[in-house]
Design a protein around this motif. Structure first.
Motif, PDB file in Angstrom:
ATOM      1  N   PHE A 423      -2.996  48.920 -33.974  1.00  0.00           N
ATOM      2  CA  PHE A 423      -1.589  47.899 -33.896  1.00  0.00           C
ATOM      3  C   PHE A 423      -1.702  46.606 -34.380  1.00  0.00           C
ATOM      4  CE2 PHE A 423      -1.980  51.161 -30.379  1.00  0.00           C
ATOM      5  CZ  PHE A 423      -0.716  51.691 -30.286  1.00  0.00           C
ATOM      6  N   ALA A 424      -3.002  46.266 -35.125  1.00  0.00           N
ATOM      7  CA  ALA A 424      -2.852  44.800 -35.594  1.00  0.00           C
ATOM      8  C   ALA A 424      -2.477  44.732 -37.122  1.00  0.00           C
ATOM      9  CB  ALA A 424      -4.444  44.336 -35.807  1.00  0.00           C
ATOM     10  N   GLN A 425      -1.992  43.761 -37.501  1.00  0.00           N
ATOM     11  CA  GLN A 425      -1.761  43.619 -38.733  1.00  0.00           C
ATOM     12  C   GLN A 425      -2.723  43.267 -39.785  1.00  0.00           C
ATOM     13  OE1 GLN A 425       1.465  40.414 -39.011  1.00  0.00           O
ATOM     14  NE2 GLN A 425       2.533  41.269 -37.077  1.00  0.00           N
ATOM     15  N   ILE A 426      -3.172  44.380 -40.208  1.00  0.00           N
ATOM     16  CA  ILE A 426      -4.384  44.277 -41.286  1.00  0.00           C
ATOM     17  C   ILE A 426      -3.971  44.520 -42.563  1.00  0.00           C
ATOM     18  CG2 ILE A 426      -5.828  44.855 -39.332  1.00  0.00           C
ATOM     19  CD1 ILE A 426      -6.297  47.725 -40.385  1.00  0.00           C
ATOM     20  N   HIS A 427      -2.843  44.801 -43.024  1.00  0.00           N
ATOM     21  CA  HIS A 427      -2.494  45.091 -44.421  1.00  0.00           C
ATOM     22  C   HIS A 427      -2.271  44.152 -45.099  1.00  0.00           C
ATOM     23  CE1 HIS A 427      -2.154  49.103 -42.015  1.00  0.00           C
ATOM     24  NE2 HIS A 427      -2.052  49.725 -43.273  1.00  0.00           N
ATOM     25  N   GLY A 428      -2.583  44.156 -46.323  1.00  0.00           N
ATOM     26  CA  GLY A 428      -2.216  43.098 -47.303  1.00  0.00           C
ATOM     27  C   GLY A 428      -3.244  41.937 -47.389  1.00  0.00           C
ATOM     28  N   SER A 429      -3.254  40.979 -48.469  1.00  0.00           N
ATOM     29  CA  SER A 429      -4.212  40.076 -48.696  1.00  0.00           C
ATOM     30  C   SER A 429      -4.119  39.008 -47.492  1.00  0.00           C
ATOM     31  CB  SER A 429      -4.138  39.445 -49.817  1.00  0.00           C
ATOM     32  OG  SER A 429      -4.306  40.275 -50.879  1.00  0.00           O
ATOM     33  N   THR A 430      -3.079  38.574 -47.096  1.00  0.00           N
ATOM     34  CA  THR A 430      -2.690  37.466 -46.178  1.00  0.00           C
ATOM     35  C   THR A 430      -3.279  37.801 -44.754  1.00  0.00           C
ATOM     36  OG1 THR A 430      -0.401  37.913 -45.809  1.00  0.00           O
ATOM     37  CG2 THR A 430      -0.854  36.446 -47.563  1.00  0.00           C
ATOM     38  N   ASN A 431      -3.468  39.036 -44.598  1.00  0.00           N
ATOM     39  CA  ASN A 431      -3.619  39.541 -43.136  1.00  0.00           C
ATOM     40  C   ASN A 431      -5.270  39.800 -43.007  1.00  0.00           C
ATOM     41  OD1 ASN A 431      -1.071  39.269 -41.986  1.00  0.00           O
ATOM     42  ND2 ASN A 431      -0.405  41.180 -42.846  1.00  0.00           N
ATOM     43  N   ALA A 432      -5.947  39.485 -44.251  1.00  0.00           N
ATOM     44  CA  ALA A 432      -7.275  39.749 -43.931  1.00  0.00           C
ATOM     45  C   ALA A 432      -8.271  39.134 -43.009  1.00  0.00           C
ATOM     46  CB  ALA A 432      -7.892  39.304 -45.540  1.00  0.00           C
ATOM     47  N   ARG A 433      -7.553  37.765 -42.638  1.00  0.00           N
ATOM     48  CA  ARG A 433      -8.123  36.849 -41.776  1.00  0.00           C
ATOM     49  C   ARG A 433      -8.002  37.468 -40.283  1.00  0.00           C
ATOM     50  NH1 ARG A 433     -10.119  32.099 -42.201  1.00  0.00           N
ATOM     51  NH2 ARG A 433     -10.203  30.749 -40.529  1.00  0.00           N
ATOM     52  N   ASP A 434      -6.790  38.186 -40.015  1.00  0.00           N
ATOM     53  CA  ASP A 434      -6.520  38.860 -38.897  1.00  0.00           C
ATOM     54  C   ASP A 434      -7.396  40.027 -38.673  1.00  0.00           C
ATOM     55  OD1 ASP A 434      -4.651  36.898 -38.282  1.00  0.00           O
ATOM     56  OD2 ASP A 434      -2.955  38.516 -38.900  1.00  0.00           O
ATOM     57  N   ALA A 435      -7.747  40.779 -39.856  1.00  0.00           N
ATOM     58  CA  ALA A 435      -8.536  41.844 -39.500  1.00  0.00           C
ATOM     59  C   ALA A 435     -10.003  41.488 -39.166  1.00  0.00           C
ATOM     60  CB  ALA A 435      -8.595  42.731 -40.779  1.00  0.00           C
ATOM     61  N   LEU A 436     -10.420  40.363 -39.990  1.00  0.00           N
ATOM     62  CA  LEU A 436     -12.130  39.935 -39.540  1.00  0.00           C
ATOM     63  C   LEU A 436     -12.151  39.220 -38.317  1.00  0.00           C
ATOM     64  CD1 LEU A 436     -12.925  38.574 -43.209  1.00  0.00           C
ATOM     65  CD2 LEU A 436     -13.367  40.814 -42.218  1.00  0.00           C
ATOM     66  N   GLU A 437     -11.062  38.873 -37.950  1.00  0.00           N
ATOM     67  CA  GLU A 437     -10.861  38.206 -36.338  1.00  0.00           C
ATOM     68  C   GLU A 437     -11.377  39.358 -35.360  1.00  0.00           C
ATOM     69  OE1 GLU A 437     -10.612  35.810 -33.166  1.00  0.00           O
ATOM     70  OE2 GLU A 437     -10.836  35.045 -35.042  1.00  0.00           O
ATOM     71  N   LEU A 438     -10.702  40.620 -35.659  1.00  0.00           N
ATOM     72  CA  LEU A 438     -11.033  41.456 -34.661  1.00  0.00           C
ATOM     73  C   LEU A 438     -12.697  41.774 -34.858  1.00  0.00           C
ATOM     74  CD1 LEU A 438      -7.957  44.040 -35.059  1.00  0.00           C
ATOM     75  CD2 LEU A 438      -8.442  42.556 -33.200  1.00  0.00           C
ATOM     76  N   VAL A 439     -13.178  42.019 -36.141  1.00  0.00           N
ATOM     77  CA  VAL A 439     -14.306  42.499 -36.264  1.00  0.00           C
ATOM     78  C   VAL A 439     -15.418  41.450 -35.831  1.00  0.00           C
ATOM     79  CG1 VAL A 439     -16.288  43.203 -38.008  1.00  0.00           C
ATOM     80  CG2 VAL A 439     -13.873  43.844 -38.363  1.00  0.00           C
ATOM     81  N   THR A 440     -15.361  40.223 -35.883  1.00  0.00           N
ATOM     82  CA  THR A 440     -16.252  39.131 -35.677  1.00  0.00           C
ATOM     83  C   THR A 440     -16.075  38.736 -34.258  1.00  0.00           C
ATOM     84  OG1 THR A 440     -14.671  37.246 -36.417  1.00  0.00           O
ATOM     85  CG2 THR A 440     -16.319  38.339 -37.891  1.00  0.00           C
ATOM     86  N   ARG A 441     -15.162  39.041 -33.544  1.00  0.00           N
ATOM     87  CA  ARG A 441     -14.969  38.558 -32.189  1.00  0.00           C
ATOM     88  C   ARG A 441     -16.235  38.929 -30.982  1.00  0.00           C
ATOM     89  NH1 ARG A 441      -9.531  39.838 -29.946  1.00  0.00           N
ATOM     90  NH2 ARG A 441      -8.789  38.508 -31.683  1.00  0.00           N
ATOM     91  N   PRO A 442     -16.642  40.325 -31.267  1.00  0.00           N
ATOM     92  CA  PRO A 442     -17.884  40.696 -30.541  1.00  0.00           C
ATOM     93  C   PRO A 442     -19.255  39.977 -31.012  1.00  0.00           C
ATOM     94  CG  PRO A 442     -16.723  42.532 -31.027  1.00  0.00           C
ATOM     95  CD  PRO A 442     -16.126  41.559 -31.951  1.00  0.00           C
ATOM     96  N   LEU A 443     -19.376  39.775 -32.279  1.00  0.00           N
ATOM     97  CA  LEU A 443     -20.508  39.025 -33.019  1.00  0.00           C
ATOM     98  C   LEU A 443     -20.709  37.506 -32.430  1.00  0.00           C
ATOM     99  CD1 LEU A 443     -20.283  40.768 -36.461  1.00  0.00           C
ATOM    100  CD2 LEU A 443     -21.705  41.539 -34.396  1.00  0.00           C
ATOM    101  N   ARG A 444     -19.378  37.029 -32.669  1.00  0.00           N
ATOM    102  CA  ARG A 444     -19.127  35.386 -32.210  1.00  0.00           C
ATOM    103  C   ARG A 444     -19.362  35.311 -30.861  1.00  0.00           C
ATOM    104  NH1 ARG A 444     -14.051  34.027 -32.516  1.00  0.00           N
ATOM    105  NH2 ARG A 444     -13.351  35.747 -33.417  1.00  0.00           N
TER     106      ARG A 444
END
Length: 463
Positions: A423-444
């Protein structure tokens, strides 16, 4: 020169631990704005849509249930009359441009002839009816969209090169445009011309993300003819011989096959535009088909990597384990390896190796360039065996379905729901930050907890 490490594929006998494919209604109704969805099944399917994705809360005017009862199962009721009554009610209430019937497992079990009933009702009510069998026979819940788009492919108008402003066979023909208007945005090539290409992109993305991908291609002087699905039913793109199609999601293999076999389109086999690396290769592949030399892609990708460097610092050296849920696993794993992570295993419910051949090739290349081991790829994974392997490997993060998140957290394995990437906007170069926000949230969250503990310990020592 080091050779590419060949990926190893394994297949286990686990069940498909995934959502029901009828959940595709929860995002398709937002994309096809003038549509109405009719789910044909039991009350259980209605409860699922209402409670799991929360469809009823937001889509009630454009979503309905045709509930099967005992009379339907015992063939005592006339299915056509019941569906006609509901469709007429939908027409009077909403008057949509298209009604999409979503067949569930129940319709398969009782052999309900939806494909035979739909053409008759379509003539009676004067509204197109599309039948999609989104049932438990699919491997993953995202394949519900694949079923709908494959059915919608048959309703796209026939491409007629003589009806366009281009010359016959003019796939790369140049059309003059207003260079003064678009030169500041970088959408015009050096000659102030735009390459008109018979290119159709398929996959349901938010309008803002689709516009971003259109602009990325326009910067390379590539014009997109249309999207499947379109925002309105009467704007479906023309398909036929001479039209190129390209997917944006790895779970749309049925749509790709239908476009090629039934509509005689040519498929552009490319990695999927997830992450700066995937987006760049996706654009390069499309440009190569139309004999266009990409301009400035490496520079733009380098800038995106600099913008997400703070996330990369968190991910570098960390490990991740994919249990398998939505068929996005290969693309996300490749992106995370590029960010410096180690991927132990990629579990995936189903793998179409022909449709994802370019993605697999890019995964191999990424592992070689980043000097990371090739992840183990397991189709139809057995979750019990996966938990045992995770106990041995101790990954920093597990990307898993909702059903397994809490049990893994209880075993001190940090998790991220895989459905969030759907459901998140992960496609395209400009949305790479949104994708990594999801991944890093548990690690942060772990890092913040450690900092807090250290601070408390220091205060205790000072006291």
């Amino acid at each position: 020169m080091k050779t590419l490490e060949i990926p190893t594929f394994e297949c286990e006998t686990g069940n498909y631990h995934t959502f029901c494919p009828i959940s595709c209604v929860s995002w398709l109704y937002q994309k096809i704005e003038d549509s109405s969805f009719l789910v044909v099944g039991t009350k259980t399917r209605g409860y699922f849509l209402q409670n799991a994705p929360g469809v009823m809360i937001f889509a009630e005017p454009r979503y309905a249930m045709a509930e099967s009862e005992e009379g339907d199962i015992s063939a005592q009721l006339n299915d056509q009359k019941e569906l006609e009554r509901i469709c007429l009610q939908i027409k009077n209430d909403r008057n949509p441009s298209v009604i999409i019937w979503i067949g569930t497992c129940t319709t398969e079990i009782i052999k309900m002839d939806l494909e035979g009933i739909a053409p008759k009702l379509e003539k009676q009510i004067g509204i197109p009816i599309i039948v999609a069998r989104a049932n438990g026979l699919d491997h993953a819940f995202t394949q519900g969209e694949d079923t709908v788009l494959a059915a919608m492919t048959h309703r796209c108008p026939e491409y007629n090169p003589r009806a366009t402003s281009w010359e016959k066979g003019g796939v790369g023909k140049l059309v003059e445009i207003d260079a003064a208007q678009d030169q500041d945005n970088g959408f015009v090539n050096r000659k102030g011309q735009l390459n008109r290409c018979n290119l159709v992109l398929f996959g349901s993305l938010p309008s803002s993300v689709a516009s971003q991908l259109n602009l990325e291609l326009k910067r390379q002087s590539v014009s997109v003819s249309g999207w499947l699905p379109s925002q309105r039913y009467n704007e479906l793109p023309a398909l036929g011989e001479g039209v190129y199609v390209c997917g944006v999601n790895p779970f749309l293999s049925r749509t790709a096959t239908t476009s090629m076999r039934r509509r005689k389109c040519q498929l552009i086999g490319a990695p999927f535009p997830i992450g700066p690396d995937g987006t760049r290769v996706w654009i390069e592949k499309i440009c190569s088909v139309f004999d266009i030399k990409p301009d400035g892609l490496e520079k733009r990708e380098s800038q995106i990597w600099k913008n997400i460097n703070d996330y990369i610092e968190i991910l570098t050296g960390k490990s991740v384990f994919f249990m398998g849920d939505n068929l996005l696993e290969i693309s996300i794993a490749r992106f995370l390896i590029r960010c410096g992570m180690v991927v132990y295993e990629v579990g995936i419910p189903y793998m179409d190796r022909r449709y994802q051949a370019a993605e697999l090739s890019l995964l191999q290349q990424t592992c070689r360039e980043m000097r990371k081991p090739m992840p183990r790829i397991v189709e139809k994974p057995d979750n019990y065996s996966q938990v045992q392997r995770m106990h041995e490997l101790q990954p920093d993060l597990a990307i898993t379905g909702m059903a397994h998140a809490n049990p893994l957290e209880a075993r001190d394995i940090d998790t991220k729901w895989s459905i969030e990437f759907t459901f998140a906007q992960i496609h395209g170069s400009t949305n790479a930050r949104d994708a990594l926000e999801l991944v890093t949230r548990p690690l942060r969250r772990i890092r913040e907890s450690l900092v807090s503990c250290r601070s408390l310990s220091k205060q205790a020592v000072d006291a």
